[in-house]
Design a protein around this motif. Structure first.
Motif: not given
Length: 208
Positions: A30-32, A110-112, A144-145
């Motif tokens: 999330q922070t990358l 958009a995180y999850c 996710f993948v």
């Protein structure tokens, strides 16, 4: 969003559960790419949860403006607490329908969140959001993948858990990356975490 789910029940345990299952992988994902967000951006956060990473963004861009949307009031309350109710953040209870016609965003986070949709409903949600984004908008996505049998097993367990605890009706991971690319929202950079189960990626909207 498909039929509204209620994440209030899991909100007190959500971050703990994420750490137990994924260790530091999720917060690293999330922070990358927050550092790629241009200074003074107007940022839309969809399904922000507790916003553990929000202070990282505020430190990187002290003058950014954020609209932070989540369907859980308890998640929003925790995000307010974490950020000391920052005046730079407009906290909104709701979903993608809570975006106003007057909003104009340089960045969508958009995180999850994309995994809450189906292959048929996700394109409509993306089209709706694009009406409120500026030309060349960046999309910063963590989701996710599914590339192996154990990814499939993990996804089945996760969707089952949230079906029981939140009423989530979606039961299958959509092909979210393909759908973004079909809309001319193209991949710029990516990295995989947690044995290639979590993808952190930056996309550029080339068609808006």
């Amino acid at each position: 969003m498909p039929k509204e789910s209620n994440f209030d029940f899991v909100s007190p345990y959500y971050d703990w559960l994420v750490r137990v299952v994924f260790g530091k992988s999720m917060i690293l994902a999330q922070t990358l790419f927050l550092k790629r967000i241009p200074q003074h951006s107007s940022v839309l956060v969809l399904g922000g949860g507790t916003g553990l990473w929000l202070n990282d963004l505020l430190r990187l861009d002290p003058k950014c403006k954020i609209v932070f949307i989540d369907s859980s009031m308890k998640m929003l309350d925790e995000a307010r607490r974490i950020t000391n109710n920052s005046e730079q953040i407009d906290f909104r209870l709701g979903n993608e329908n809570s975006v106003n016609g007057s909003d104009r965003f340089d960045v969508v986070i958009a995180y999850c969140y994309l995994d809450l949709f189906t292959d048929s409903s996700l394109p409509d949600m993306i089209s709706m959001i694009r009406k409120s984004t500026a030309k060349g908008c960046q999309w910063v996505v963590v989701d996710f993948v599914s590339r192996s049998w154990w990814h499939t097993v993990m996804l089945d367990i996760m969707y089952g858990f949230f079906r029981v605890t939140t009423g989530l009706t979606t039961g299958k991971l959509p092909e979210w990356e393909r759908i973004l690319k079909c809309g001319n929202i193209n991949l710029v950079e990516e990295r995989l975490f947690y044995r290639e189960f979590i993808k952190s990626a930056v996309f550029m909207d080339e068609g808006n």
